[in-house]
Design an enzyme around this catalytic site. Structure first.
Site, short mmCIF file in Angstrom:
data_model
loop_
_atom_site.label_atom_id
_atom_site.label_comp_id
_atom_site.label_asym_id
_atom_site.label_seq_id
_atom_site.Cartn_x
_atom_site.Cartn_y
_atom_site.Cartn_z
N ASP A 168 0.83 -1.21 0.00
CA ASP A 168 0.00 0.00 0.00
C ASP A 168 0.86 1.26 0.00
O ASP A 168 0.58 2.22 -0.72
CB ASP A 168 -0.90 0.01 1.23
CG ASP A 168 -1.99 -1.04 1.15
OD1 ASP A 168 -2.91 -0.89 0.34
OD2 ASP A 168 -1.92 -2.02 1.92
N SER A 169 1.89 1.25 0.83
CA SER A 169 2.73 2.44 0.94
C SER A 169 3.49 2.72 -0.35
O SER A 169 3.65 3.88 -0.75
CB SER A 169 3.72 2.29 2.11
OG SER A 169 3.03 2.16 3.33
#
Length: 395
Positions: A168-169
Site C-alpha cells: 500500500d505504501s
C-alpha cells in the site's frame, strides 16, 4: 520571511480510505499541499480504528495536515458535493475498486468536464485496465503478485509479511510521484490527467533484476532469511545482550572487520579473500563472525566497528529511536499536539528540502466532519443548508 512547503497553493481532495489513498494524501500534505479528506458520515475512515496495541494511533500520522469533511458518496447529494470540491482542486485521490467512481458519476470524464486541469490519482490492486482490474485487491495481494512475498522470510517456512503494509505504501508513494510529474506536465499542456498506480506494479518496480535474472539464466530468487545470498559478510549477528547488524562484504571493509576481530589473517585466506570466495563460504564465515560477536556486548561490537570504520548498526525499535541522538539532531521524530492524545512523537516530513521544507501544520481530526462548516461554507453553502445535509445523512 515565512517558508511554505513546496506544494503550497496546491489543493488536494482525498476520497480514498484505508492505507494507500490516505498515505498518498499524507505525503502531499506534508509537502505543503492543502488536503481536504472526504470521509463517510458516522464512523469515518476505518483508519481511525487501525494500529497496534491497546490504543489505535495510525490515524494520527496518516491524517495529519488534512482538513476533514464528511460526505456520503453513495447518494446524489454527497456526489454533488465532491463535484463542487473537484472544481476547486488541483489533485483528487481515490483508491476504490475500479468502476466505482464511474458508477457514482465521479469518473475522470465527469470530473474533467468540470475541471480539465484536475489530476486524478487512482490507486488500485491491479490498475484501471486489464483482465484483473475488477478484482478486489489489498496490499498483501499486490505484494504477492509483484514478487515481494515469495522472497521474504526463511527458506524452510512459508513466505513472510514484512511487518508493515509495504505494498500500500509503495503504491501511494508512486501515486504521489505521478501526481508531481503530472503537475509539471500541466505547466506545459494546461491539462490534467489520470495517474494509474497499481499495487502489484508498485511492488514490481522495486524488485531489482528479479525478472531478467530468470529470463536470461533461469535463476529464481528464493527466500534467504537474514542473509543476502552470495554477499558476505552481511547479516545480523548475536551478541551477549542482543543482536547487531554488520555489512562487511566489500574487500577493503572486510579487511578492516578482520582486524577489528583480531583475525587479520582471514582477509588473505583463500576462502575469504575475494567477493566470490566469501559468497561461496558464506555460512562458515558467518559462523566465525558470530563466534566473535557472541562473546561481546552490542556496545563492545559497535565500538569496534566504529573504530575500524565498518558499516554496522544496532537494531532499532521505537524506544531506541526516541532515545537516539541522531534522530534528535535531525528531528527525524517530532512532537505533535494531537486533539485526542495530547503531545505525541511521530515521524517528520521526508525528504528534507532546504528552501521549502515540509512540516506538520495540522493534527489529525478527532471527529468526523470536523471542517464541514469551514470547507463547505467556503464553497458558498449556507450554514442552514449544511445543517440540513447533516440531518439528511448526506454529510
Amino acid at each position: 520571511m515565512e517558508k511554505h512547503g513546496a506544494l503550497h497553493g496546491i489543493r488536494v481532495i482525498e476520497l480514498g480510505q484505508l492505507i494507500a489513498g490516505p498515505f498518498c494524501g499524507q505525503l502531499l500534505g506534508d509537502m505543503g499541499a492543502e488536503v481536504i479528506k472526504v470521509e463517510p458520515p458516522g464512523a469515518g475512515d476505518p483508519m481511525r480504528q487501525w494500529g497496534r496495541g491497546d490504543d489505535k494511533l495510525w490515524w494520527e500520522v496518516v491524517a495529519r495536515n488534512k482538513q476533514t469533511v464528511s460526505a456520503n458518496l453513495r447518494v446524489p447529494g454527497g456526489q454533488a458535493l465532491v463535484r463542487r470540491l473537484a472544481e476547486t482542486a488541483d489533485i483528487l485521490i481515490e483508491n476504490f475498486k475500479p468502476g466505482t467512481m464511474e458508477k457514482w458519476g465521479l469518473g475522470p470524464d465527469d470530473l474533467h468536464a468540470l475541471n480539465p486541469r484536475l489530476i486524478i490519482v487512482r490507486v488500485s490492486g491491479y490498475g484501471q485496465s486489464g483482465p484483473y482490474s475488477g478484482r478486489a485487491g489489498f496490499g498483501g495481494i499486490g505484494e504477492a503478485m509483484g514478487g515481494w512475498r515469495y522472497i521474504v522470510g526463511d527458506p524452510d517456512r512459508p513466505p513472510s509479511r514484512m511487518g508493515i503494509s509495504i505494498g500500500d505504501s509503495l503504491a501511494a508513494t508512486y501515486g504521489c510521484m505521478g501526481a508531481l510529474a503530472a503537475l509539471h506536465a500541466r505547466e506545459r499542456t494546461g491539462r490534467g490527467q489520470v495517474v494509474d498506480s497499481a499495487l502489484y506494479e508498485a511492488v514490481l518496480q522495486v524488485m531489482e533484476s528479479l525478472v531478467p535474472e530468470y529470463e536470461v539464466s533461469g535463476y529464481i530468487r528464493e527466500r534467504s532469511g537474514s542473509v543476502l545470498p552470495g554477499i558476505a559478510p552481511s547479516n545480523v549477528y548475536p551478541c551477549s545482550d542482543g543482536e547487531f547488524l554488520i555489512g562487511g562484504n566489500q574487500d577493503a571493509v572486510f579487511g578492516r572487520l578482520c582486524t577489528a576481530m583480531g583475525r587479520p589473517e582471514l582477509a588473505s585466506d583463500a576462502r575469504y579473500a575475494t567477493h566470490i570466495a566469501r559468497g561461496a563460504h558464506q555460512v562458515e564465515l558467518d559462523a566465525l563472525i558470530a563466534e566473535w560477536t557472541s562473546a561481546r556486548t552490542v556496545a563492545e561490537v559497535e565500538a569496534a566497528m566504529l573504530e575500524y570504520s565498518v558499516p554496522a548498526g544496532t537494531i532499532f525499535r521505537a524506544p531506541e529511536m526516541l532515545a537516539d541522538p541522531h534522530f534528535a539532531a535531525r528531528e527525524a521524530l517530532v512532537p505533535v499536539e494531537t486533539e485526542r492524545w495530547g503531545r505525541i512523537h511521530m515521524q517528520n516530513c521526508f525528504p528534507k528540502l532546504s528552501d521549502t521544507p515540509g512540516s506538520i501544520r495540522t493534527p489529525a481530526s478527532a471527529t468526523v466532519g470536523r471542517d464541514n462548516q469551514a470547507v463547505y461554507g467556503a464553497l458558498g453553502i449556507a450554514a442552514d443548508e449544511i445543517a440540513q445535509m447533516t440531518a439528511d445523512g448526506i454529510i
